[in-house]
Scaffold this motif. Structure first.
Motif, PDB file in Angstrom:
ATOM      1  N   GLY A 141      -9.821   0.324  -5.136  1.00  0.00           N
ATOM      2  CA  GLY A 141      -9.646   1.707  -5.581  1.00  0.00           C
ATOM      3  C   GLY A 141      -8.504   1.840  -6.566  1.00  0.00           C
ATOM      4  N   ALA A 142      -7.403   1.127  -6.317  1.00  0.00           N
ATOM      5  CA  ALA A 142      -6.262   1.173  -7.228  1.00  0.00           C
ATOM      6  C   ALA A 142      -6.621   0.582  -8.589  1.00  0.00           C
ATOM      7  N   TYR A 195       0.824  -1.211   0.000  1.00  0.00           N
ATOM      8  CA  TYR A 195       0.000   0.000   0.000  1.00  0.00           C
ATOM      9  C   TYR A 195       0.859   1.262   0.000  1.00  0.00           C
ATOM     10  N   THR A 241      -1.319  -3.873  -6.474  1.00  0.00           N
ATOM     11  CA  THR A 241      -2.645  -4.471  -6.296  1.00  0.00           C
ATOM     12  C   THR A 241      -2.568  -5.985  -6.320  1.00  0.00           C
ATOM     13  N   GLN A 258      -8.708   6.927  -6.749  1.00  0.00           N
ATOM     14  CA  GLN A 258      -7.703   7.428  -5.809  1.00  0.00           C
ATOM     15  C   GLN A 258      -8.306   7.674  -4.429  1.00  0.00           C
ATOM     16  N   SER A 287      -8.668  -0.630  -0.614  1.00  0.00           N
ATOM     17  CA  SER A 287      -7.618   0.163  -1.249  1.00  0.00           C
ATOM     18  C   SER A 287      -7.187  -0.472  -2.565  1.00  0.00           C
ATOM     19  N   GLN A 307      -8.830   4.468  -2.725  1.00  0.00           N
ATOM     20  CA  GLN A 307      -7.513   3.979  -2.315  1.00  0.00           C
ATOM     21  C   GLN A 307      -7.101   4.589  -0.980  1.00  0.00           C
ATOM     22  N   GLU A 319       1.042   4.273  -2.741  1.00  0.00           N
ATOM     23  CA  GLU A 319       0.720   5.642  -2.356  1.00  0.00           C
ATOM     24  C   GLU A 319       1.843   6.601  -2.757  1.00  0.00           C
ATOM     25  N   TYR A 347      -0.310   1.071 -10.455  1.00  0.00           N
ATOM     26  CA  TYR A 347      -1.389   0.551  -9.617  1.00  0.00           C
ATOM     27  C   TYR A 347      -1.435  -0.976  -9.636  1.00  0.00           C
TER      28      TYR A 347
END
Length: 495
Positions: A112-113, A46, A194, A129, A109, A132, A50, A190
């Motif tokens: 979201g990615a 993660y 993921t 985003q 998250s 995420q 980020e 991403y």
């Protein structure tokens, strides 16, 4: 200090003769290395994802044809959602099975990615985003799982590993973004993390230990709404000045609304039997010290994020520039990321020698030194690299010591939410630091459009001042003698 009916330390109590009680020894969990590996992989994936977002913003703007103000929400949206969801997620982790909350947060998250990777329009990308941003809570929840399932010695070591994971994630981001975008596509920024997130979730369903709550409770939804609204108002109030100015009625209105909402939130929390945020616990001396120091540190961090890449891109002829390109702007931050990796284990070894207070003071002194070395950039263009390294070492030591202090002094049933509060103040401090640094640079532009030396110097002195303030705030933490006294009642596994 008043304890309000709860212990202020996770250390087991001593028997009247100074010996350990049998119950304290029996309560020591044995733990599993599999748990540690899964949590570290989840946190690392993660945090790496980020940290990779900011460098790909120019490529996203070009491919999707979005404006700079729209692309700014790639970062701001993630930060706002993270700051709002973090207290709620960590509080829920305190009263529910932390394993389930961790996997849900990490999974969201990842979703979201994936949405951001597949997005072909700005709104869909920003929505991905923002989703995420829920993942910001994975670190404090992981800390809570470690505290519940591992011996205290390993739980504190895990704090170090989590900090190291952040540093490694940043280093990987700074180095890998260029090759990935050049040879593949920005969406792989991403996809790679993921895939790891999906693996951690699937394996974690069976391998992670169940961590039922130590004490019962309910989610304070009224407090969650009030705090969420206050954080949204505050972060937007700190973001809009870039385009509207600090004197804008909208900005002033948002800041006034923030104060009003926080006042109501404080009243509600003090009366609620199971508050979202334990305000009394946060007011305890060492916890208050940790929160205050992390606010100062996060402001200093984002001031560094603004001025070091700026110095990297300014021409050498101006007298205080490095004459570099976009690669230089990224590489100048690489020592910061690498030294954070070193700082975690360093703090772990220093605490038994210096105590909590001494270790935190050392980190703050390094921040002061980082600012001071930049004063010589006119005659030594390499000083930004040294500044970056010293900041990484100082901030890494300070953050590791902060998490260790929380694990040590906060009751076990509140470790996740207290750790989450550290991340909230860091988010708010980060936005504030970025806005202050940007405003100072904008106010000090030369006729040629470059930041003046006066603007650079003001930001440098701000870093130094924040380091000095952190030294003073460190005296809220226990001294070496106090730490040694507390350690005397630990089990052999904890020592």
């Amino acid at each position: 200090m008043p304890t309000h009916g709860v212990p202020t330390s996770n250390d087991p109590p001593a028997a009247p003769d100074g010996a350990l009680t049998a119950g304290a020894v029996a309560a020591e969990p044995r733990g599993s290395l599999t748990t540690l590996v899964l949590l570290v992989l989840g946190v690392f994936s993660y945090l790496t994802m980020e940290m990779m977002v900011a460098p790909i913003v120019p490529f996203v703007q070009q491919e999707l044809g979005i404006t700079p103000s729209q692309s700014a929400w790639m970062l701001t949206g993630l930060l706002v959602v993270g700051a709002v969801c973090l207290p709620l997620a960590t509080r829920y982790a305190d009263i529910a099975d932390k394993k389930k909350v961790f996997l849900v947060v990490l999974g969201l998250s990842g979703i979201g990615a994936a949405i951001a990777a597949l997005a072909t329009t700005a709104p869909l990308l920003i929505a991905g985003q923002m989703l995420q941003g829920v993942g910001v809570a994975v670190v404090p929840i992981a800390i809570g799982i470690m505290r519940d399932s591992q011996p205290l010695s390993r739980a504190r070591t895990a704090n170090t590993i989590f900090v190291v994971s952040g540093g490694l994630g940043a280093a990987v981001a700074y180095v890998a973004v260029g090759p990935i975008v050049t040879h593949l596509h920005y969406s792989y920024i991403y996809w790679f993390p993921t895939i790891v997130i999906a693996a951690v979730v699937l394996v974690g369903l069976r391998a992670l230990p169940s961590c039922p709550p130590v004490a019962g409770g309910t989610v304070d939804w009224t407090g969650a709404v009030l705090l969420g609204a206050a954080l949204v108002a505050l972060l937007l109030g700190l973001t809009f000045p870039t385009s509207l100015g600090w004197g804008s009625p909208l900005v002033l209105g948002l800041l006034v609304l923030t104060i009003a909402l926080l006042a109501v939130f404080a009243v509600v929390e003090r009366r609620h039997p199971s508050p979202l945020v334990d305000l009394r616990g946060l007011a305890e001396r060492e916890v208050l010290g940790v929160m205050s120091i992390n606010t100062a540190h996060s402001i200093a961090t984002f001031v560094m994020y603004v001025i070091l890449p700026t110095l990297a891109l300014l021409p050498v002829a101006i007298g205080y520039g490095m004459g570099g390109d976009a690669s230089t702007a990224g590489l100048v931050l690489l020592p910061y990321a690498l030294l954070v990796v070193v700082a975690g284990p360093t703090a772990q070894r220093l605490e038994p020698l210096l105590g909590r207070r001494g270790t935190m003071i050392l980190g703050a002194v390094l921040i002061v030194a980082a600012g001071l070395v930049l004063l010589g950039i006119g005659s030594a263009p390499w000083t930004p690299y040294l500044c970056s390294a010293l900041m990484g070492l100082g901030l890494g030591i300070g953050f590791t010591q902060s998490l260790n202090t929380i694990v040590r002094v906060v009751p076990a049933e509140r470790v996740a939410s207290a750790s989450g509060a550290v991340y909230v103040v860091r988010s708010v401090g980060g936005v504030l630091g970025g806005q202050i640094a940007g405003a100072i640079l904008s106010a000090g532009l030369t006729a040629a459009g470059a930041p003046s030396w006066g603007a650079i110097l003001a930001n440098v002195l701000l870093i130094v001042a924040l380091g000095v303030v952190s030294i003073g705030l460190s005296y809220l933490l226990a001294s070496r003698r106090s730490t040694a006294t507390a350690a005397a009642v630990l089990t052999p596994a904890q020592a």
